[in-house]
Design a protein around this motif. Sequence first.
Motif, mmCIF file in Angstrom:
data_model
loop_
_atom_site.group_PDB
_atom_site.id
_atom_site.type_symbol
_atom_site.label_atom_id
_atom_site.label_comp_id
_atom_site.label_asym_id
_atom_site.label_seq_id
_atom_site.Cartn_x
_atom_site.Cartn_y
_atom_site.Cartn_z
ATOM 1 N N GLU A 81 1.665 5.670 -0.693
ATOM 2 C CA GLU A 81 1.282 7.038 -0.369
ATOM 3 C C GLU A 81 0.217 7.570 -1.315
ATOM 4 O O GLU A 81 -0.627 8.387 -0.931
ATOM 5 C CB GLU A 81 2.520 7.933 -0.423
ATOM 6 N N ASN A 82 0.222 7.106 -2.558
ATOM 7 C CA ASN A 82 -0.729 7.611 -3.551
ATOM 8 C C ASN A 82 -2.076 6.881 -3.517
ATOM 9 O O ASN A 82 -2.848 6.950 -4.466
ATOM 10 C CB ASN A 82 -0.126 7.515 -4.954
ATOM 11 N N ARG A 83 -2.328 6.137 -2.400
ATOM 12 C CA ARG A 83 -3.604 5.448 -2.155
ATOM 13 C C ARG A 83 -3.797 4.205 -3.012
ATOM 14 O O ARG A 83 -4.890 3.653 -3.051
ATOM 15 C CB ARG A 83 -4.797 6.408 -2.342
ATOM 16 N N ARG A 92 -5.486 7.106 2.623
ATOM 17 C CA ARG A 92 -4.414 6.142 2.412
ATOM 18 C C ARG A 92 -4.691 4.834 3.146
ATOM 19 O O ARG A 92 -5.289 4.821 4.211
ATOM 20 C CB ARG A 92 -3.093 6.723 2.911
ATOM 21 N N SER A 101 0.863 -1.181 0.000
ATOM 22 C CA SER A 101 0.000 0.000 0.000
ATOM 23 C C SER A 101 0.897 1.227 0.000
ATOM 24 O O SER A 101 1.913 1.269 0.691
ATOM 25 C CB SER A 101 -0.924 0.006 1.219
#
Length: 228
Positions: free
Chosen positions: A82-84, A107, A80
């Motif tokens: 930072e940019n979701r 996030r 997973s």
Amino acid sequence: MFKVHRNSYDDITSMAAAEVNGQSYVLISTIEDEGAPGLWDLSTGLRIGGLYATGWPGSISRVLAVSTSVIDNRQIAVTSCENRRVQVWDLTTMCPVTRLVAAPVGRVLAAGTVVVDGRPLVVTGGEDTTVRLWDLTTGEQVGEPLTGHTADVTAVATTTMHDRPHAVTGSGDGTVRVWDLTKGAQAEPELPFPFRVYTVAVTSDGRLVVGFGKEVAVLAPRRPNAQR
């Protein structure tokens, strides 16, 4: 003590053990690796490859959490970022196999894998306080989000209880919750802790390990007939 021979000294954000073709490895992401978790050989301490080179353009950024599992005799990793984005990787080929179709709200801070009724799933917890289930093959969300936490979900562990798949989650609200994934509901009352819960794990004999604040607690499994 064994130490991997890293070429940089960036802060490590997450790591998970893996076994690929009979060899033991650890998948490590760092704060500066730009979404490029490296696979390190535990027999030599050397980096043998990473996930970035075969990633889809724009699909990865700084990794927040990583977990590994074996699904259908295949060693996979879930990252997973930072940019979701949440991505599933085949660690034998180091290639992406799927990613979540719908972008989560906020996030994703923790992820784990589990098989429910023969269907491999990804369990995620995130900033939006929910726990969500995703089909590992298609990347589509399964059912409605599991709700109950009142702050970000920071930890996810999966296990089997009473012969059924469960998820254990920890949160910034200072609670640990156990979810029956077959029913899609919370299985028992939440466990309160005095500080933010950062991580959870379940041992092979059913004990629950919880990291909260600066402390670690080990809890014995609840007896099926114990009073609540």
